[in-house]
Design a protein around this motif. Structure first.
Motif, short mmCIF file in Angstrom:
data_model
loop_
_atom_site.label_atom_id
_atom_site.label_comp_id
_atom_site.label_asym_id
_atom_site.label_seq_id
_atom_site.Cartn_x
_atom_site.Cartn_y
_atom_site.Cartn_z
N VAL A 5 38.98 45.33 37.91
CA VAL A 5 37.61 45.55 38.34
C VAL A 5 36.85 44.23 38.37
O VAL A 5 36.70 43.56 37.34
CB VAL A 5 36.88 46.54 37.42
CG1 VAL A 5 35.45 46.75 37.90
CG2 VAL A 5 37.62 47.87 37.39
N GLU A 6 36.38 43.88 39.54
CA GLU A 6 35.59 42.65 39.70
C GLU A 6 34.11 42.96 39.57
O GLU A 6 33.66 44.06 39.90
CB GLU A 6 35.84 42.01 41.08
CG GLU A 6 37.28 41.71 41.41
CD GLU A 6 37.93 42.82 42.21
OE1 GLU A 6 38.90 42.54 42.95
OE2 GLU A 6 37.47 43.98 42.12
N SER A 7 33.36 41.96 39.15
CA SER A 7 31.90 42.09 39.08
C SER A 7 31.29 40.69 39.18
O SER A 7 31.99 39.69 39.05
CB SER A 7 31.46 42.77 37.80
OG SER A 7 31.84 42.00 36.67
N GLY A 8 29.99 40.67 39.40
CA GLY A 8 29.28 39.40 39.42
C GLY A 8 28.88 38.91 40.79
O GLY A 8 28.16 37.91 40.90
N LEU A 20 31.90 35.10 38.62
CA LEU A 20 32.56 36.37 38.85
C LEU A 20 33.45 36.70 37.65
O LEU A 20 34.03 35.80 37.04
CB LEU A 20 33.40 36.33 40.12
CG LEU A 20 32.70 35.88 41.39
CD1 LEU A 20 33.66 35.97 42.58
CD2 LEU A 20 31.44 36.68 41.65
N SER A 21 33.53 37.98 37.36
CA SER A 21 34.39 38.44 36.27
C SER A 21 35.42 39.42 36.81
O SER A 21 35.15 40.16 37.75
CB SER A 21 33.57 39.13 35.18
OG SER A 21 32.65 38.23 34.60
N CYS A 22 36.59 39.41 36.18
CA CYS A 22 37.66 40.33 36.56
C CYS A 22 38.20 40.94 35.27
O CYS A 22 38.86 40.25 34.48
CB CYS A 22 38.76 39.58 37.30
SG CYS A 22 40.27 40.54 37.58
N THR A 121 34.28 42.15 45.08
CA THR A 121 32.86 41.99 44.82
C THR A 121 32.30 41.03 45.87
O THR A 121 32.92 40.00 46.17
CB THR A 121 32.60 41.48 43.38
OG1 THR A 121 31.20 41.47 43.11
CG2 THR A 121 33.17 40.09 43.14
#
Length: 127
Positions: A5-8, A20-22, A121
């Motif tokens: 799950v990616e975010s940022g 970005l975070s994974c 993302t």
């Protein structure tokens, strides 16, 4: 079940920064190649950066060298992509991917080698 799950992702102005975070669940990412890839509209997906989570060796695309840093926190099962001095050409959907590897292996950008992928993302950079 393995989840990536990616975010940022966000919309920023040129010159700005994003991290970005994974986050990976379902297994531990130690001794894995973790990679960040991106796909801009109308273009093929391309490699941005990879990291061997065992040795911490990294690999960067020429287009982002000096502006991007990939890092990992094995305890959190998370990989990060710090992006600085963002340019409009960095606009793309950014994907995280994972595959098992050996401690001393070089993590290339060969996409077919990666077993698990996130949904992406979006990063948008305006001039």
């Amino acid at each position: 079940q393995v989840q990536v799950v990616e975010s940022g992702g966000a919309s920023v102005q040129a010159g700005g920064s994003l991290r970005l975070s994974c986050a990976v669940s379902g297994y531990t990412i130690s001794r894995h190649c973790m990679g960040w890839f991106r796909q801009a509209p109308g273009k093929e997906r391309e490699g941005v950066a990879t990291i061997n989570t065992g040795s911490s060796s990294t690999n960067y695309a020429d287009s982002v060298k000096g502006r991007v840093t990939i890092s990992r926190d094995n305890a959190k099962n998370t990989v990060y992509l710090q992006m600085n001095d963002l340019k409009p050409e960095d606009t793309a959907m950014y994907y995280c991917a994972a595959r098992p590897t050996y401690l001393d292996s070089w993590c290339s950008f060969t996409q077919s080698a990666f077993n698990y992928w996130g949904q992406g993302t979006q990063v948008t950079v305006s001039s």
